[in-house]
Design a protein around this motif. Structure first.
Motif, PDB file in Angstrom:
ATOM      1  N   LYS A  28      -3.944 -11.265   1.549  1.00 39.42           N
ATOM      2  CA  LYS A  28      -4.436 -11.569   0.212  1.00 39.42           C
ATOM      3  C   LYS A  28      -5.955 -11.624   0.244  1.00 39.42           C
ATOM      4  CE  LYS A  28      -0.401 -14.356  -1.128  1.00 39.42           C
ATOM      5  NZ  LYS A  28       0.060 -15.689  -1.608  1.00 39.42           N
ATOM      6  N   LEU A  29      -6.552 -11.348  -0.898  1.00 44.09           N
ATOM      7  CA  LEU A  29      -8.003 -11.451  -1.013  1.00 44.09           C
ATOM      8  C   LEU A  29      -8.374 -12.920  -1.051  1.00 44.09           C
ATOM      9  CD1 LEU A  29     -10.655  -9.828  -1.426  1.00 44.09           C
ATOM     10  CD2 LEU A  29     -10.322 -10.129  -3.887  1.00 44.09           C
ATOM     11  N   GLY A  30      -9.165 -13.340  -0.067  1.00 43.94           N
ATOM     12  CA  GLY A  30      -9.513 -14.753   0.025  1.00 43.94           C
ATOM     13  C   GLY A  30     -10.995 -14.967   0.228  1.00 43.94           C
ATOM     14  N   ASP A  31     -11.311 -16.067   0.900  1.00 43.94           N
ATOM     15  CA  ASP A  31     -12.714 -16.433   1.100  1.00 43.94           C
ATOM     16  C   ASP A  31     -13.477 -15.412   1.944  1.00 43.94           C
ATOM     17  OD1 ASP A  31     -12.216 -18.703  -0.347  1.00 43.94           O
ATOM     18  OD2 ASP A  31     -11.873 -19.983   1.419  1.00 43.94           O
ATOM     19  N   GLY A  32     -12.759 -14.647   2.746  1.00 47.98           N
ATOM     20  CA  GLY A  32     -13.425 -13.651   3.586  1.00 47.98           C
ATOM     21  C   GLY A  32     -13.867 -12.422   2.828  1.00 47.98           C
ATOM     22  N   GLY A  33     -13.550 -12.356   1.536  1.00 49.30           N
ATOM     23  CA  GLY A  33     -13.968 -11.226   0.724  1.00 49.30           C
ATOM     24  C   GLY A  33     -13.247  -9.949   1.107  1.00 49.30           C
TER      25      GLY A  33
ATOM     26  N   LEU B  62     -10.337  -9.088   3.937  1.00 52.37           N
ATOM     27  CA  LEU B  62      -9.034  -8.553   3.557  1.00 52.37           C
ATOM     28  C   LEU B  62      -8.699  -7.306   4.363  1.00 52.37           C
ATOM     29  CD1 LEU B  62      -6.539  -8.219   1.710  1.00 52.37           C
ATOM     30  CD2 LEU B  62      -8.042  -7.037   0.079  1.00 52.37           C
ATOM     31  N   ILE B  63      -9.659  -6.404   4.488  1.00 49.26           N
ATOM     32  CA  ILE B  63      -9.426  -5.163   5.234  1.00 49.26           C
ATOM     33  C   ILE B  63      -9.107  -5.464   6.695  1.00 49.26           C
ATOM     34  CG2 ILE B  63     -10.529  -3.053   6.063  1.00 49.26           C
ATOM     35  CD1 ILE B  63     -12.071  -2.973   3.405  1.00 49.26           C
ATOM     36  N   ALA B  64      -9.844  -6.407   7.290  1.00 49.80           N
ATOM     37  CA  ALA B  64      -9.598  -6.778   8.691  1.00 49.80           C
ATOM     38  C   ALA B  64      -8.210  -7.381   8.863  1.00 49.80           C
ATOM     39  CB  ALA B  64     -10.667  -7.756   9.161  1.00 49.80           C
ATOM     40  N   GLU B  65      -7.808  -8.228   7.908  1.00 49.81           N
ATOM     41  CA  GLU B  65      -6.486  -8.847   7.978  1.00 49.81           C
ATOM     42  C   GLU B  65      -5.386  -7.806   7.810  1.00 49.81           C
ATOM     43  OE1 GLU B  65      -3.816 -12.261   8.123  1.00 49.81           O
ATOM     44  OE2 GLU B  65      -5.770 -11.669   8.926  1.00 49.81           O
TER      45      GLU B  65
ATOM     46  N   ASP C 132      -4.064   0.600   4.537  1.00 48.84           N
ATOM     47  CA  ASP C 132      -4.706   0.961   3.267  1.00 48.84           C
ATOM     48  C   ASP C 132      -3.826   0.553   2.090  1.00 48.84           C
ATOM     49  OD1 ASP C 132      -6.886   2.009   4.545  1.00 48.84           O
ATOM     50  OD2 ASP C 132      -6.213   4.102   4.412  1.00 48.84           O
ATOM     51  N   PHE C 133      -2.509   0.759   2.240  1.00 47.37           N
ATOM     52  CA  PHE C 133      -1.594   0.418   1.156  1.00 47.37           C
ATOM     53  C   PHE C 133      -1.622  -1.076   0.848  1.00 47.37           C
ATOM     54  CE2 PHE C 133       2.595  -1.376   0.172  1.00 47.37           C
ATOM     55  CZ  PHE C 133       2.748  -0.878  -1.111  1.00 47.37           C
ATOM     56  N   VAL C 134      -1.498  -1.920   1.876  1.00 47.91           N
ATOM     57  CA  VAL C 134      -1.443  -3.362   1.608  1.00 47.91           C
ATOM     58  C   VAL C 134      -2.799  -3.892   1.134  1.00 47.91           C
ATOM     59  CG1 VAL C 134       0.474  -3.740   3.213  1.00 47.91           C
ATOM     60  CG2 VAL C 134      -1.869  -3.986   4.042  1.00 47.91           C
ATOM     61  N   THR C 135      -3.879  -3.221   1.541  1.00 52.93           N
ATOM     62  CA  THR C 135      -5.195  -3.612   1.022  1.00 52.93           C
ATOM     63  C   THR C 135      -5.276  -3.351  -0.467  1.00 52.93           C
ATOM     64  OG1 THR C 135      -6.269  -3.130   3.150  1.00 52.93           O
ATOM     65  CG2 THR C 135      -7.675  -3.226   1.202  1.00 52.93           C
ATOM     66  N   ARG C 136      -4.852  -2.169  -0.883  1.00 52.64           N
ATOM     67  CA  ARG C 136      -4.883  -1.845  -2.317  1.00 52.64           C
ATOM     68  C   ARG C 136      -3.890  -2.698  -3.102  1.00 52.64           C
ATOM     69  NH1 ARG C 136      -5.817   3.842  -0.748  1.00 52.64           N
ATOM     70  NH2 ARG C 136      -7.912   4.417  -1.455  1.00 52.64           N
ATOM     71  N   LEU C 137      -2.768  -3.012  -2.474  1.00 52.06           N
ATOM     72  CA  LEU C 137      -1.794  -3.879  -3.146  1.00 52.06           C
ATOM     73  C   LEU C 137      -2.406  -5.258  -3.391  1.00 52.06           C
ATOM     74  CD1 LEU C 137       0.981  -4.671  -4.198  1.00 52.06           C
ATOM     75  CD2 LEU C 137       1.704  -5.052  -1.836  1.00 52.06           C
TER      76      LEU C 137
ATOM     77  N   ALA D 177     -19.198   1.689   4.596  1.00 55.38           N
ATOM     78  CA  ALA D 177     -18.970   2.820   3.689  1.00 55.38           C
ATOM     79  C   ALA D 177     -17.518   2.908   3.209  1.00 55.38           C
ATOM     80  CB  ALA D 177     -19.394   4.125   4.372  1.00 55.38           C
ATOM     81  N   PRO D 178     -16.504   2.742   4.082  1.00 60.44           N
ATOM     82  CA  PRO D 178     -15.116   2.806   3.593  1.00 60.44           C
ATOM     83  C   PRO D 178     -14.803   1.713   2.571  1.00 60.44           C
ATOM     84  CG  PRO D 178     -15.174   3.123   5.961  1.00 60.44           C
ATOM     85  CD  PRO D 178     -16.543   2.679   5.561  1.00 60.44           C
ATOM     86  N   ALA D 179     -15.315   0.505   2.786  1.00 61.87           N
ATOM     87  CA  ALA D 179     -15.060  -0.588   1.846  1.00 61.87           C
ATOM     88  C   ALA D 179     -15.730  -0.317   0.504  1.00 61.87           C
ATOM     89  CB  ALA D 179     -15.558  -1.908   2.428  1.00 61.87           C
ATOM     90  N   LEU D 180     -16.950   0.205   0.551  1.00 65.80           N
ATOM     91  CA  LEU D 180     -17.648   0.530  -0.688  1.00 65.80           C
ATOM     92  C   LEU D 180     -16.919   1.640  -1.442  1.00 65.80           C
ATOM     93  CD1 LEU D 180     -20.156  -0.063  -2.422  1.00 65.80           C
ATOM     94  CD2 LEU D 180     -21.342   1.753  -1.148  1.00 65.80           C
ATOM     95  N   ALA D 181     -16.413   2.636  -0.707  1.00 63.63           N
ATOM     96  CA  ALA D 181     -15.662   3.727  -1.337  1.00 63.63           C
ATOM     97  C   ALA D 181     -14.384   3.202  -1.975  1.00 63.63           C
ATOM     98  CB  ALA D 181     -15.335   4.807  -0.309  1.00 63.63           C
ATOM     99  N   LEU D 182     -13.768   2.207  -1.345  1.00 67.49           N
ATOM    100  CA  LEU D 182     -12.560   1.606  -1.898  1.00 67.49           C
ATOM    101  C   LEU D 182     -12.846   0.954  -3.248  1.00 67.49           C
ATOM    102  CD1 LEU D 182      -9.604   0.673  -1.668  1.00 67.49           C
ATOM    103  CD2 LEU D 182     -10.413  -1.267  -0.315  1.00 67.49           C
ATOM    104  N   VAL D 183     -13.904   0.160  -3.311  1.00 69.01           N
ATOM    105  CA  VAL D 183     -14.273  -0.497  -4.571  1.00 69.01           C
ATOM    106  C   VAL D 183     -14.683   0.545  -5.605  1.00 69.01           C
ATOM    107  CG1 VAL D 183     -15.756  -2.200  -5.673  1.00 69.01           C
ATOM    108  CG2 VAL D 183     -15.029  -2.531  -3.313  1.00 69.01           C
TER     109      VAL D 183
END
Length: 467
Positions: free
Chosen positions: A189-194, A198-201, A213-218, A247-253
């Motif tokens: 889940k998106l939490g305090d780690g931003g 989330l991506i690391a988790e 990638d799927f669970v991150t977008r979910l 760069a991958p995180a920025l592209a995701l947003v």
């Protein structure tokens, strides 16, 4: 407006007999439009708008200006497919099916459905609750797949039925994992780690890159739960961009923000009150090309932040969606301003100037060039760009036609339209033999095009030689 007076409109919603103020908006028309959008979402029993006039002396008055119950709404029309995508999103894997290009096509095809339900393509693809609702709406998903399959088959010269079967399998694969995730516990889940946390988790819990990638977008889709407008979605996503994003995180947003920007109502709200369509399109052109200063009186507060991201980071997906909106409006029939054809042409020419690129073409490529040519013909601009009708679908034949045409046309804008088509066709050119590349190189060098256009074309040809 009288001095020393403040006017604002409260938009309220009714749920289980209880009224709640949903938003306060300064503009009366926007407040009513927002209320109607909320009621169309089927989440509320009724909506109302009250206008409050407050004097600095402390005296205030409240007047109801709009109220409507859900049962009073006219019967909704059946939703059909919306605009045909301007680019075909080719899919071979489930990751392609969920990628930016695919979601952009879904956003265009299912725009009416997404707007009615206040959903983004990411939410639709990753949260099984939303796909179930789409599935219950009839054969809309099937119609969209058939449309995309037909476009892909026409472009790649393959069988439509075969492409449709592949897309159906990819959709089944994606909806299957979305269904499994609905019942799964312990997903990130998106939490305090931003976002980076989330991506690391997600990577830690699901080492498979595709599943991560799927669970991150979910998780990001679920982050939007409870939002009641596209404006709220935008406001929840913008804070995800912080210092330190890779760069991958920025592209995701970027992709998620582009999903939200597919809504025409949000674009109108973002830009604030504009004197006419031409002014709105000029502003949109500056934003989409990263040349706006971010200051618009009456604009949505999130506008400045979004504009800043485009200026600082490019935000390729956001720019593509904004340029597509701009292109469709330019090609459309709505007048750009009040007045006669002379006034229309003056506004249009000013807009086209902002879309000239440094390669001798136009920003937005061949689709934008076609839109410019369509509006030029409608306005009967003397010496304006002409619509190009190709005699063959084959890239090499089209290039031959274009290089002949570039010597015939006169004027800067008509030349730019030809250049945009040449560059676009070269980008789609399949593997070509050395002698064909040499012939194209010679034609480019001997053409009457300007130096920037020649350089851009020759650079494309060199990329083919080095491939």
């Amino acid at each position: 407006m009288l001095k020393n007076r403040i006017i604002q409109c409260e938009v309220s919603t009714l749920v289980e007999g209880r009224w709640t103020i949903e938003r306060v908006i300064d503009d009366e028309e926007k407040a009513v439009a927002h209320a109607e959008e909320l009621l169309a979402s089927d989440k509320y029993e009724a909506v109302k708008v009250e206008r409050e006039r407050a004097m600095l002396s402390g005296f205030s008055t409240v007047k109801p200006i709009f109220e409507q119950k859900r049962g009073e709404l006219p019967k909704k029309k059946d939703i059909t497919l919306s605009a045909t995508p301007d680019r075909v999103a080719w899919c071979e894997t489930v990751d392609d099916f969920c990628g930016d290009a695919s979601r952009r096509a879904i956003g265009q095809l299912l725009r009416a459905y997404l707007d009615r339900n206040i959903l983004t393509p990411t939410e639709l693809l990753h949260d099984y609750r939303y796909f179930k609702k789409l599935d219950a709406a009839g054969n809309l998903a099937g119609a969209a797949i058939h449309k995309i399959a037909a476009l892909q088959a026409a472009e790649r010269k393959v069988d439509t039925k075969e492409r449709a079967e592949i897309l159906h399998k990819l959709m089944a694969q994606q909806t299957g994992r979305a269904r499994d995730a609905l019942a799964s516990r312990g997903l990130p889940k998106l939490g305090d780690g931003g976002l980076m946390g989330l991506i690391a988790e997600a990577k830690r819990k699901t080492p498979n890159a595709s599943e991560a990638d799927f669970v991150t977008r979910l998780a990001l889709a679920r982050h939007l739960d409870g939002t009641r407008s596209f404006g709220e979605k935008l406001e929840k996503l913008l804070p995800l961009v912080v210092d330190g994003l890779d760069a991958p995180a920025l592209a995701l947003v970027d992709g998620l923000l582009a999903d939200v920007l597919g809504s025409a109502s949000l674009i109108i709200e973002l830009l604030g009150r504009q004197p006419h369509l031409g002014a709105a399109l000029l502003t949109l052109a500056l934003v989409a090309t990263g040349r706006h200063d971010g200051r618009i009186a009456g604009a949505m507060p999130a506008f400045e932040q979004l504009n800043g991201l485009i200026v600082a980071h490019g935000m390729t997906a956001c720019r593509a969606v904004l340029l597509d909106r701009l292109r469709r409006q330019i090609a459309g029939e709505r007048p750009l301003t009040r007045g006669d054809n002379f006034a229309q042409s003056a506004v249009f020419n000013g807009l086209v100037d902002k879309l000239k690129d440094d390669q001798g073409g136009v920003i937005g490529g061949a689709p934008m060039a076609d839109a410019i040519a369509t509006r030029s013909r409608r306005l009967q601009i003397v010496g304006g760009a002409g619509e190009i009708r190709f005699a063959s679908p084959e890239p090499t034949a089209r290039l031959d036609q274009l290089f002949k045409l570039e010597r015939e046309v006169r004027g800067d804008v008509p030349k730019r339209v030809v250049v945009a088509h040449i560059l676009d066709t070269l980008a789609r050119l399949p593997d070509a033999p050395a002698d064909a590349l040499l012939a194209l190189k010679s034609r480019a060098e001997n053409s009457a095009l300007g130096a920037p256009a020649k350089q851009a074309i020759l650079q494309r040809l060199q990329e083919f030689e080095g491939a």
